[in-house]
Design an enzyme around this catalytic site. Structure first.
Site, short mmCIF file in Angstrom:
data_model
loop_
_atom_site.label_atom_id
_atom_site.label_comp_id
_atom_site.label_asym_id
_atom_site.label_seq_id
_atom_site.Cartn_x
_atom_site.Cartn_y
_atom_site.Cartn_z
N LYS A 255 -5.90 -4.11 16.41
CA LYS A 255 -6.59 -2.68 15.80
C LYS A 255 -8.28 -3.17 16.43
O LYS A 255 -8.68 -3.94 16.25
CB LYS A 255 -6.64 -2.80 14.34
CG LYS A 255 -7.22 -1.44 13.76
CD LYS A 255 -6.72 -1.71 12.31
CE LYS A 255 -7.06 -0.36 11.42
NZ LYS A 255 -6.60 -0.14 10.28
N GLU A 338 2.89 2.42 -3.65
CA GLU A 338 2.43 2.89 -4.90
C GLU A 338 3.29 2.73 -6.20
O GLU A 338 2.77 2.59 -7.03
CB GLU A 338 1.90 4.37 -4.65
CG GLU A 338 0.99 4.74 -3.59
CD GLU A 338 1.37 4.74 -2.12
OE1 GLU A 338 0.28 4.99 -1.28
OE2 GLU A 338 2.48 4.62 -1.76
N ARG A 366 2.62 9.65 -5.48
CA ARG A 366 3.79 9.01 -4.96
C ARG A 366 4.29 8.07 -5.89
O ARG A 366 5.43 7.71 -5.65
CB ARG A 366 3.42 8.15 -3.65
CG ARG A 366 2.49 9.09 -2.59
CD ARG A 366 2.31 8.24 -1.32
NE ARG A 366 3.36 8.54 -0.22
CZ ARG A 366 3.44 7.85 0.80
NH1 ARG A 366 2.71 6.92 1.22
NH2 ARG A 366 4.51 8.05 1.63
#
Length: 594
Positions: A255, A338, A366
Site C-alpha cells: 500500500k 460490523e 450493516r
C-alpha cells in the site's frame, strides 16, 4: 522510488507515455515492455491529482500494476471488473477515459470517489462499502447473457475479513461459476489488517493455509504472486483465465507503493485532505467530533475499568489512536466486520463489561440485525458512538449517515441523543455510558461547534431553551444535533424561540407541551433524512396531541446526496443557513396569510 512531487506547486508532472492514454484502447496498443514505464507515470499522475483534490492515495498507488494488467488483458467493459474496496479504483478511472476529469474528484459535479455505475460503463458495480464484490460478481455471472464475457473481482484492503465475502465464496464454489477473484493482500485495511485471516494469508510461498483451503473449497488457486511484477502478474492472470470454474489469484502488494512517505505510513496516507502546494502539509482545523470522542473515551477508561472499546477497522477515523496507545488491551479492532462488532459487544455486556462501539453511521447499517436482536431486545448495557452522522462531504452518498435516526428511534429500550457542540458531545457520551441499557450518541464528521458552553446538565429526555421569542405569532425552532450554529442564525433572523432538543428518543414532551400554545408553528432542523427522523418524531407527537400547531421539517431531501464538500452537501439538501432562513421566511408568511 518516485520523487516527492507533492512539493511541486500546481504543476502536472511530465508523463509522455501516460499522456497518450485516453482510454483502454490506447493502453492495449502498447507493447508489454512499455507497461512498467506507464506504471511509473501513472503513479506520478495519481500523486499529483490526489495532492490537488484530496482523496484516497495509498490503495491506488498499490494497485497500479494490477490495474494496468487487468485492462490490458481483459476486454472491459464487456468483461466485468469490480473493485472492492472502491478506493482502490483511482488508477482504474484514469485508464478508462476519465483522466482529464481527475482534478474534479470528490468535488460537486465532478468524479465520484468510488466506482459509480452512472459515471462510466467501466464501473460495473458501485462499491462504497467493503466486501460486496464477490456476491455482485457471482450475480453477474449467473445472469449474464454473454457467454464470452469474463468476470473479475479485486478484493483488497481488508475487505476479505467480512463475513459477506465468505458467504459469497461458499456460494461461488457451489455454483462452480466461471469467475476470477483476485485477493489483493497488502496487510492493510484503513488501519493495519489484524486477525487470524491476516496470519492465514501471510504465506509467502503458498505451501500452507491459502492454497490448501481455497483448493479444498473448490477454487483453482495461484499465488502468492508479486503484484508489482507485471510479467508475473500478467502470466498468472492469463493462465487462470483459460481455466474453467471459480479461480482465485492471491497477490501481494504494498500500500502506497512507489511513494516513500505512503509506504512508511500507510495509515496516514490512506486518504489525504488537499495538500498545500508550497508547504506540502495537510490543512489542519480545530478539534473534530472524532477527536472529542477520542479524548472522552480515554478519560472515561481512566476512571472505569469496565470500559472496552470496539471498532470495525476504524481506529484512526473514529479518533481511537490515543486509546490504542494508552489502553491497547481494552481495544478490539475486529476488521471490516460490523455485525461481529455489535454481537461481540453484546457478549461483553453479558459478562459485566461496558462496551463502547465506535462506528460510522453508514457502517452501523450493516449491523442492524445484530443491534436489534443481540443488543436492544436483550436490553444490554452498551454505548454506540456513531460518527459520520449526516452529510460527510466528499465521500458522497455511500458514506452519508442520513438514516440512523429513522432506524434507531423505532427500537425499544434504546436511548438516542444528538449533541450540538463539543461540550455537549462529551457530556452526552458520559450520560450514555452511565445510563443502564443501550444508548446511542450520533455526531457528524468534521470540526465540532465549540462556541456554545454547556448551559444546563444533561438530563434524561430533556432539551434546553436557548432563546425565547418576545413577539406573538413566533416560531419555535427545534434543533436536533450539530446544526445548532446554523439554527441560531435562523432563529435570530425570525425572532424565533430556539430549543436545543438534545434527545431524539425520548422526546422532551413536557417542553413541547409548554411551547404548543405560545407559537404559531414548529420548525425542526436535523442533519438527517426528513423521512423517519427527528422531525417525524415531533410530527407523530403532534398528531397524538391532536394539535393544530403546524410543523416544518428541515432535513435531507428524499434523494441520494451527491459528493462535494460538507457545506455544499448541506446547501444542496436545503440545510445551509441561507436556504433555511429563506425557507422558514416563506413558510411563516404562508402561515400568517392563512
Amino acid at each position: 522510488m518516485l520523487p516527492n512531487i507533492l512539493h511541486i506547486p500546481k504543476q502536472m508532472p511530465i508523463t509522455p507515455l501516460f499522456d497518450k492514454i485516453e482510454g483502454v484502447h490506447d493502453l492495449r496498443r502498447l507493447k508489454p515492455a512499455q507497461l512498467p514505464q506507464l506504471a511509473y507515470e501513472l503513479r506520478l499522475a495519481l500523486l499529483y491529482s490526489v495532492g490537488q483534490t484530496g482523496g484516497h492515495l495509498g490503495a491506488g498507488l498499490g494497485v497500479v500494476e494490477l490495474t494496468i494488467a487487468l485492462h490490458y488483458l481483459l476486454n472491459t467493459p464487456t468483461d466485468r471488473l469490480i473493485w472492492d474496496v472502491g478506493h482502490q479504483a483511482y488508477p482504474h478511472k484514469m485508464l478508462t477515459g476519465r483522466k482529464q476529469a481527475m482534478l474534479s474528484m470528490r468535488q460537486a459535479g465532478g468524479l465520484a470517489p468510488f466506482p459509480k455505475r452512472e459515471e462510466s460503463p467501466f464501473d460495473a458495480f458501485g462499491v462504497g462499502h467493503a466486501s460486496t464484490s464477490i456476491s455482485a460478481l457471482l450475480g453477474m455471472v449467473l445472469a449474464s447473457k454473454n457467454p464470452l464475457a469474463r468476470h473479475v473481482a479485486v478484493i483488497g484492503d481488508g475487505a476479505l475479513t467480512a463475513g459477506m465475502a465468505f458467504e459469497a465464496l461458499n456460494h461461488m464454489a457451489h455454483c462452480q461459476a466461471n469467475a476470477l477473484i483476485i485477493v489483493n493482500d497488502n496487510d492493510m485495511a484503513i488501519d493495519e489488517n489484524l486477525g487470524g485471516l491476516a496470519t492465514f494469508l501471510d504465506d509467502q510461498h503458498g505451501h500452507g493455509g491459502p492454497s490448501q483451503w481455497f483448493t479444498a473449497l473448490g477454487f483453482t488457486y495461484r499465488g502468492p504472486v508479486d503484484g508489482h511484477n507485471l510479467t508475473q502478474l500478467m502470466a498468472a492472470i492469463t493462465e487462470l483465465q483459460k481455466l474453467p470454474g471459480p479461480k482465485l489469484l492471491h497477490i501481494h502488494t504494498l500500500k502506497g507503493k512507489g511513494y516513500e512517505p505512503a509506504e512508511n505510513d500507510p495509515v496516514g496516507y490512506h486518504a489525504l485532505a488537499k495538500i498545500d502546494p508550497i508547504e506540502a502539509v495537510v490543512t489542519k482545523h480545530g478539534a473534530t467530533y472524532a477527536q472529542v470522542f477520542g479524548q472522552w473515551v480515554c478519560d472515561q477508561a481512566d476512571t472505569d475499568d469496565r470500559l472496552m472499546a470496539i471498532t470495525p477497522a476504524m481506529i484512526g477515523g473514529s479518533g481511537l489512536e490515543p486509546f490504542a496507545q494508552q489502553y491497547a488491551t481494552r481495544l478490539f479492532d475486529v476488521a471490516i466486520a460490523e455485525q461481529h462488532a455489535l454481537t461481540l459487544a453484546a457478549g461483553m455486556a453479558c459478562e459485566g463489561a461496558k462496551p463502547v462501539v465506535a462506528i460510522y453511521s453508514t457502517f452501523l447499517q450493516r449491523g442492524y440485525d445484530q443491534l436489534i436482536h443481540d443488543i436492544v431486545l436483550q436490553d444490554l448495557d452498551i454505548l454506540l458512538a456513531i460518527d459520520r452522522a449526516g452529510v460527510v462531504g466528499e465521500d458522497g452518498a455511500t458514506h452519508t449517515g442520513a438514516y440512523d435516526l429513522a432506524f434507531l428511534r423505532c427500537l425499544p429500550n434504546l436511548l438516542v441523543m444528538a449533541p450540538s457542540s463539543a461540550a455537549e458531545t462529551s457530556a452526552m457520551l458520559s450520560f450514555g455510558f452511565h445510563h443502564q441499557g443501550p444508548a446511542a450518541v450520533r455526531y457528524p464528521r468534521g470540526e465540532a461547534f465549540a462556541e456554545l458552553p454547556l448551559v444546563t446538565p444533561i438530563e434524561l429526555g430533556k432539551g434546553q431553551v436557548l432563546q425565547t421569542a418576545i413577539k406573538p405569532d413566533a416560531l419555535a425552532i427545534l434543533n436536533f444535533g450539530a446544526l445548532l450554529d446554523k439554527a441560531i442564525v435562523v432563529a435570530e433572523a425570525h425572532g424565533a424561540t430556539l430549543v436545543d432538543m438534545r434527545f431524539v428518543k425520548p422526546l422532551d414532551e413536557a417542553l413541547l407541551h409548554q411551547l404548543l400554545n405560545q407559537h404559531l408553528g414548529f420548525v425542526t432542523i436535523e442533519d438527517h433524512s426528513c423521512i423517519g427522523g427527528a422531525g417525524s418524531a415531533v410530527s407523530e407527537w403532534l398528531v397524538q396531541q391532536k394539535s393544530k400547531v403546524r410543523l416544518l421539517c428541515l432535513g435531507h431531501e428524499d434523494a441520494a446526496l451527491p459528493h462535494g464538500s460538507r457545506d455544499q452537501g448541506l446547501h444542496h439538501t436545503g440545510l445551509s443557513t441561507t436556504k433555511m432562513v429563506a425557507r422558514v421566511a416563506e413558510w411563516q408568511a404562508q402561515l400568517l396569510a392563512e
